[in-house]
Enzyme design. Structure first.
Site, PDB file in Angstrom:
ATOM      1  N   TYR A   1      -9.984  -0.511   2.789  1.00  0.00           N
ATOM      2  CA  TYR A   1      -9.536  -0.463   4.177  1.00  0.00           C
ATOM      3  C   TYR A   1      -9.192   0.939   4.634  1.00  0.00           C
ATOM      4  O   TYR A   1      -8.602   1.716   3.900  1.00  0.00           O
ATOM      5  CB  TYR A   1      -8.292  -1.334   4.377  1.00  0.00           C
ATOM      6  CG  TYR A   1      -8.622  -2.701   4.909  1.00  0.00           C
ATOM      7  CD1 TYR A   1      -8.578  -3.812   4.088  1.00  0.00           C
ATOM      8  CD2 TYR A   1      -8.994  -2.866   6.247  1.00  0.00           C
ATOM      9  CE1 TYR A   1      -8.893  -5.071   4.585  1.00  0.00           C
ATOM     10  CE2 TYR A   1      -9.307  -4.122   6.733  1.00  0.00           C
ATOM     11  CZ  TYR A   1      -9.256  -5.219   5.907  1.00  0.00           C
ATOM     12  OH  TYR A   1      -9.568  -6.451   6.389  1.00  0.00           O
TER      13      TYR A   1
ATOM     14  N   ASP B   1       0.800  -1.222   0.000  1.00  0.00           N
ATOM     15  CA  ASP B   1       0.000   0.000   0.000  1.00  0.00           C
ATOM     16  C   ASP B   1       0.838   1.281   0.000  1.00  0.00           C
ATOM     17  O   ASP B   1       0.356   2.326  -0.426  1.00  0.00           O
ATOM     18  CB  ASP B   1      -0.963   0.002   1.191  1.00  0.00           C
ATOM     19  CG  ASP B   1      -2.165  -0.915   0.931  1.00  0.00           C
ATOM     20  OD1 ASP B   1      -2.292  -1.408  -0.204  1.00  0.00           O
ATOM     21  OD2 ASP B   1      -2.961  -1.118   1.856  1.00  0.00           O
TER      22      ASP B   1
HETATM   23 CU   LIG Z   1      -7.890  -7.399   7.234  1.00  0.00          CU
END
Ligand SMILES: [Cu+2]
Ligand SMILES: *[C@@H]1O[C@H](CO)[C@@H](O)[C@H](O)[C@H]1NC(C)=O
Ligand SMILES: *[C@@H]1O[C@H](CO)[C@@H](O)[C@H](O)[C@H]1NC(C)=O
Ligand SMILES: *[C@@H]1O[C@H](CO)[C@@H](O)[C@H](O)[C@H]1NC(C)=O
Ligand SMILES: *[C@@H]1O[C@H](CO)[C@@H](O)[C@H](O)[C@H]1NC(C)=O
Ligand SMILES: *[C@@H]1O[C@H](CO)[C@@H](O)[C@H](O)[C@H]1NC(C)=O
Length: 684
Positions: A421, A334
């Site tokens: 997320y 990420d």
């Molecule tokens: Cu997770």
């Protein structure tokens, strides 16, 4: 939402306490602070980003060149020069301010350095010819995810499934690397979702379709419609309060914050002073928040002592554990692929941060080099509550002694939302000298659509948990690696491992058959500093071997880790080679200005040839040197039904704690904060 809460608070205070003035005061505090004073580690300002843009485009005019900016950030100044300039601020030895730029110019990856003090000075310009590609830009991903929506075969697939294309949204995913030796092209996988009836797109995948887009040519290069899987239904996936149907749970009781003396910290420029701490809050488009030059005031010696030169999250590796065609490639980095700083989002005052928080904005370069402004990107606030230390003495006859000090922490918070997320990234500082970095996860699971509505129907390994009808929450890991460049009372430090070991009594010298004791070793080399935690008890500390307390202990800081997660993939598996920095929980390297990114500088489709695991093969000496401690925080995530449709915060933290750094408890003479009555307010 903000307005609603303000109205609610105002209502409470008006009817019960009539504290309207205080509310107005608090509302003003929510406003953004201007950053003024300069520091050599300040992130690039809006003006400096524009200077970089004009300088690079002056060399490569867009009339004859295509120029895309993939990274623009501060080139780390020479550490020795920087420390010298900070210790004698009046001298004119400020390190030169330089930008580091990665740009794709006419389809070639350039690494440039640009003078930030003079216009149009490109100091260096080299080509990256190795493996791996730069961090993706937001803009190219936006263009890529629009491709399927005007691609004939995809429209056919949508029709075949009886779906309405205006209800379809797509998302882009990096492809990883699986052993191919040719250089390859910059490509992304694209997956699409159905939003009809929900905002929670990630839980409604339109599976069975493989889409690969070349993002330099910006076209779909591979398209396959393999199988029609049922799209999980929209029911019970919504999370917006305005779209949820009553009944709601009973409302939690209201609360109020009040600091009659104002916040206990001051931010001048990017430099924060609070209690006994002073540090710099920086920002990098790839790393996110960067904490630098943290020092703590020691009342015994009447001076500030350096602790941490630099701390930031160097990489985040999220490998999914489904080996099938539609999922095997999902092994994301990420920071290096998506830009952890670039993925930061505006914080919501009052909810992400309490009413007395102060907010900082950040700027980063867009794909064309134009500065992008992110408002309220970082917040700083004091957190009250908890016990600093206490004792009740019951052993002295006829005396009742109870001493309790309550505690205050300072939190620096940001939120990084990479697709589904949300990562809440906190740096907590305590007057006791502890630093507690914390990560909390929220957001959505990545869901695989299956033709199964009950666990009884599962045959074989589904690679996840059936969290709702037709919805598998796929197994995965989150590994964050922190770069922690300690400078304990100076740059030259050592890493000390203290093993706790059992001693057996065999000579009848004690009635005990065993006890434990410690044996410390100064770790000499990079190889010996690779540590898998949790296998045997040990204490890990960074010390200054030439600074001792009055009783002769080396001054230091200890790492108190959280529960260790070890990788389960084999070391020769391609994702694990790229994410090899997870092979150990702790690593120590000699400081090297260019070894910043544990997964490598060019991570998209990287091949693991520039990771921490490769650097440390040099087995350099780490004794009595400027050293960096790398610490991996790992979470194996086996999804459960409570993670659906949106996951309540899952938190993990660790502690960097002074160990023989102070002569004694540094908060012995720190009194508890005063408790004030709400001004002008009686009890209801
Ligand atoms: Cu997770
Ligand atoms: C969209 O949702 C509505 C109600 O949930 C449903 O009736 C309709 O069939 C859906 N349309 C598509 C194309 O999925
Ligand atoms: C498709 O969705 C759009 C927007 O949601 C709507 O206006 C349109 O009527 C839908 N078409 C069909 C065939 O359902
Ligand atoms: C320890 O004590 C036991 C019992 O008194 C005795 O049998 C044994 O020889 C002693 N061992 C040593 C090493 O003295
Ligand atoms: C690394 O160097 C140390 C000495 O500095 C040595 O003891 C150790 O065996 C070396 N490890 C490897 C893997 O080369
Ligand atoms: C510093 O890092 C660079 C990049 O990894 C490497 O090429 C160089 O050898 C390192 N220098 C030292 C002294 O280790």
């Amino acid at each position: 939402m903000i307005m609603k809460v303000w109205q609610l608070l105002a209502l409470v205070t008006l009817t019960l306490f009539s504290c309207v003035e205080v509310e107005v005061e608090a509302e003003e505090e929510v406003s953004t602070r201007a950053w003024q004073l300069t520091h050599p580690l300040d992130p690039l300002s809006q003006q400096e980003l524009t200077l970089v843009q004009t300088t690079v485009l002056n060399k490569y005019p867009t009339a004859t060149n295509t120029v895309f900016f993939h990274y623009v950030g501060l080139q780390d100044p020479d550490k020795a020069t920087l420390l010298k300039s900070l210790s004698s601020p009046r001298s004119h030895s400020q390190p030169p301010r330089t930008a580091f730029v990665i740009a794709i110019i006419n389809s070639q990856t350039h690494q440039l350095t640009v003078n930030l003090q003079l216009p149009n000075v490109v100091l260096s310009d080299t080509l990256h010819r190795g493996t791996g590609f730069p961090t993706l830009t937001v803009e190219e991903q936006t263009e890529a995810i629009a491709l399927p929506l005007k691609y004939g075969p995809f429209l056919e697939s949508v029709k075949k499934r009886g779906l309405n294309v205006s209800e379809v949204v797509c998302s882009s995913f990096t492809v990883g690397w699986y052993g191919q030796t040719e250089r390859g092209r910059r490509v992304l996988r694209i997956e699409c979702f159905l939003k009809n009836g929900t905002a929670n797109i990630y839980v409604r995948p339109i599976n069975g379709i493989v889409i690969l887009a070349d993002i330099d040519r910006m076209e779909i290069v591979v398209y396959r419609d393999n199988a029609v899987e049922p799209v999980p239904k929209a029911e019970n996936t919504e999370y917006r309060a305005s779209h949820l149907k009553p009944p709601f749970s009973p409302r939690l009781h209201s609360y109020a914050f009040h600091q009659p003396q104002g916040p206990g910290f001051t931010i001048r420029g990017h430099t924060l002073s609070w209690a006994n701490w002073k540090f710099h809050i920086g920002y990098d488009v790839r790393a996110g928040v960067v904490i630098s030059t943290a020092s703590i005031y020691d009342p015994e010696v009447h001076k500030s002592r350096s602790v941490l030169y630099r701390g930031y999250i160097s990489e985040l590796f999220v490998p999914y554990q489904d080996p099938t065609e539609e999922w095997y490639y999902k092994t994301f980095f990420d920071a290096g692929e998506f830009g952890f700083g670039q993925s930061m989002v505006s914080l919501e005052p009052l909810h992400d941060c309490p009413p007395h928080a102060q907010f900082l904005d950040v700027y980063f370069a867009g794909r064309d080099g134009t500065p992008q402004h992110l408002k309220n990107a970082i917040c700083v606030f004091e957190k009250y509550g908890g016990i600093s230390w206490r004792h009740t003495e019951t052993g002295i006859p006829n005396e009742e002694i109870r001493e309790v000090r309550s505690d205050v922490s300072l939190i620096v918070r940001s939120v990084v939302t990479v697709g589904n997320y949300d990562n809440v990234i906190d740096w907590e500082f305590k007057p006791s000298g502890s630093i507690k970095p914390a990560i909390s996860l929220s957001g959505m699971l990545e869901i695989k659509a299956v033709d199964i509505t009950h666990k009884d129907q599962i045959k074989g390994d589904q690679h996840g948990t059936l969290v709702s009808e037709n919805s598998i929450g796929v197994y995965h890991d989150h590994y964050y690696i922190y770069h922690l460049d300690f400078d304990i009372d100076g740059v030259d430090n050592s890493f000390v491992k203290t093993n706790l070991k059992t001693v057996q009594v065999t000579d009848n010298s004690s009635k005990r058959k065993s006890y434990w004791t410690t044996s410390s070793e100064v770790v000499k080399s990079e190889s010996d500093a690779k540590i898998k935690l949790g296998l045997s008890p040990c204490e890990l500390a960074v010390v200054n071997p030439s600074k001792k307390t009055s009783t002769g202990n080396e001054v230091g800081y200890r790492l108190i880790p959280n529960a260790a997660a070890h990788p389960l993939l084999t070391e020769d598996d391609y994702p694990q080679r790229r994410g090899a920095f997870t092979n150990y929980n702790v690593w120590v390297t000699p400081y090297n200005k260019t070894q910043k990114w544990a997964g490598g500088l060019y991570v998209d489709q990287s091949r693991g040839d520039d990771t921490l695991a490769v650097w440390t093969k040099q087995n350099r000496s780490i004794e009595n040197k400027d050293i960096v401690l790398w610490y991996v925080v790992g979470i194996h995530h086996v999804p459960c039904q409570e993670d659906f449709p949106i996951m309540p915060l899952l938190s993990t933290e660790f502690e960097l704690r002074p160990t023989n750094f102070f002569e004694r408890n540094p908060v012995l003479k720190t009194l508890s904060p005063g408790i004030v009555k709400w001004p002008g307010c009686g009890k209801p």
